[in-house]
Design a protein around this motif. Sequence first.
Motif, short mmCIF file in Angstrom:
data_model
loop_
_atom_site.label_atom_id
_atom_site.label_comp_id
_atom_site.label_asym_id
_atom_site.label_seq_id
_atom_site.Cartn_x
_atom_site.Cartn_y
_atom_site.Cartn_z
N GLU A 1 0.86 -1.21 -0.11
CA GLU A 1 0.01 0.07 0.00
C GLU A 1 0.89 1.17 -0.11
N ASN A 2 1.98 1.45 0.74
CA ASN A 2 2.68 2.42 0.80
C ASN A 2 3.54 2.65 -0.53
N PHE A 3 4.01 1.62 -1.12
CA PHE A 3 4.69 1.98 -2.52
C PHE A 3 3.76 2.27 -3.65
N ALA A 4 1.95 1.85 -3.48
CA ALA A 4 1.28 2.25 -4.40
C ALA A 4 1.17 3.73 -4.17
N VAL A 5 1.10 4.48 -2.82
CA VAL A 5 0.89 5.70 -2.76
C VAL A 5 2.23 6.62 -3.40
N ILE A 6 3.21 5.91 -3.13
CA ILE A 6 4.51 6.50 -3.71
C ILE A 6 4.39 6.70 -5.38
N ARG A 7 3.96 5.51 -5.85
CA ARG A 7 3.81 5.68 -7.37
C ARG A 7 2.99 6.60 -8.02
N HIS A 8 1.69 6.50 -6.96
CA HIS A 8 0.71 7.86 -7.69
C HIS A 8 1.35 9.23 -7.46
N ILE A 9 2.11 9.31 -6.50
CA ILE A 9 2.53 10.62 -6.29
C ILE A 9 3.57 10.90 -7.16
N ALA A 10 4.80 10.03 -7.64
CA ALA A 10 5.65 9.91 -8.62
C ALA A 10 5.17 10.19 -10.11
N THR A 11 4.15 9.58 -10.32
CA THR A 11 3.35 9.58 -11.48
C THR A 11 2.61 10.99 -11.90
N ASN A 12 2.01 11.80 -10.72
CA ASN A 12 1.48 13.01 -10.76
C ASN A 12 2.92 14.14 -10.86
N VAL A 13 3.83 13.92 -10.27
CA VAL A 13 4.95 14.69 -10.31
C VAL A 13 5.47 14.61 -11.83
N LEU A 14 5.77 13.44 -12.53
CA LEU A 14 6.22 13.25 -13.77
C LEU A 14 5.26 14.01 -14.65
N LYS A 15 4.02 13.80 -14.50
CA LYS A 15 3.04 14.15 -15.58
C LYS A 15 2.85 15.67 -15.63
N ASN A 16 3.36 16.45 -14.44
CA ASN A 16 3.14 17.76 -14.34
C ASN A 16 4.58 18.57 -14.88
N TYR A 17 5.57 17.74 -15.05
CA TYR A 17 6.75 18.20 -15.46
C TYR A 17 6.80 18.90 -16.71
N PRO A 18 6.89 20.30 -17.08
CA PRO A 18 6.67 20.67 -18.41
C PRO A 18 7.47 20.39 -19.48
N VAL A 19 8.01 19.16 -19.67
CA VAL A 19 8.72 18.76 -20.82
C VAL A 19 8.12 18.01 -21.70
N LYS A 20 8.25 18.06 -23.01
CA LYS A 20 7.63 17.01 -24.06
C LYS A 20 8.36 15.83 -24.08
N MET A 21 7.94 14.92 -23.12
CA MET A 21 8.72 13.47 -23.21
C MET A 21 7.71 12.52 -22.57
N SER A 22 7.71 11.34 -22.88
CA SER A 22 7.00 10.24 -22.32
C SER A 22 7.03 10.15 -20.81
N LEU A 23 6.06 9.78 -20.05
CA LEU A 23 6.38 9.48 -18.61
C LEU A 23 7.73 8.41 -18.30
N ALA A 24 7.55 7.18 -19.15
CA ALA A 24 8.71 6.18 -19.25
C ALA A 24 10.05 6.87 -19.28
N ARG A 25 9.94 7.66 -20.15
CA ARG A 25 11.48 8.33 -20.55
C ARG A 25 11.80 9.44 -19.34
N LYS A 26 10.93 10.03 -18.97
CA LYS A 26 11.20 11.07 -17.86
C LYS A 26 11.69 9.97 -16.60
N ARG A 27 11.04 9.10 -16.19
CA ARG A 27 11.62 8.25 -15.24
C ARG A 27 12.99 7.74 -15.41
#
Length: 221
Positions: A176-202
């Motif tokens: 459950e803890n890691f699921a919360v961390i993944r959701h936070i990380a996904t939102n942070v990556l989505k909001n980063y203003p660079v034209k790049m896929s989420l997988a590539r940003k990660r």
Amino acid sequence: MNDKSNEIKAVPELLEILYLKGCIVTIDAMGCQKEISEKVTMKKADYVFSLKENHPDLYNDVKFYFANEPVKKSTVTQSKGHGRIEKREYYLETNITWLHNRDEWTNLNGIGMVKSTVSEKSNIREETRYFITSLLSVELFAKAVRAHWSIESMHWCLDVVFHEDDCQIRNANAAENFAVIRHIATNVLKNYPVKMSLARKRRKCQYDADFMADVLLSAFS
């Protein structure tokens, strides 16, 4: 197969503990079950269930109807982004007295169809999906289907970007803890203003400390 059977059994138990009055419950085809329609109705909620070949007679009746009969209730949405245009046509038929065994489904009021047309460069893709629902409004039906798609999209991102489905973490509350961390990380990556896929940003965050720092700082700016 056992996992799917266990999930079907778990859904009514989950619905039992949730406060659902006034809500719309959306479930994929695996959860399209008569017992679940009864449970949702008992909780004073509405439902939209995806319909596929796991209910062959019902599926074929609904598919045949939309292929041969005009439907009065319809609405259209269109979205543009990332070089593609997606058009979604929503159809809802509430005159279903003809539908075989419809009384076996609690509060079944309508059948729905969604036709998606995606235009990307010179390619055009089409997909048609079918539903059963307690709703009478095509606008609410369309809103529920779009909301369900956004949730499925999040699950897809978590699996593709973070390989969530392959994660073997099971100890105590760690999953459950890691699921919360993944959701936070996904939102942070989505909001980063660079034209790049989420997988590539990660991936870039893994080997470029400066880039990772920029991504993290952008979440607080």
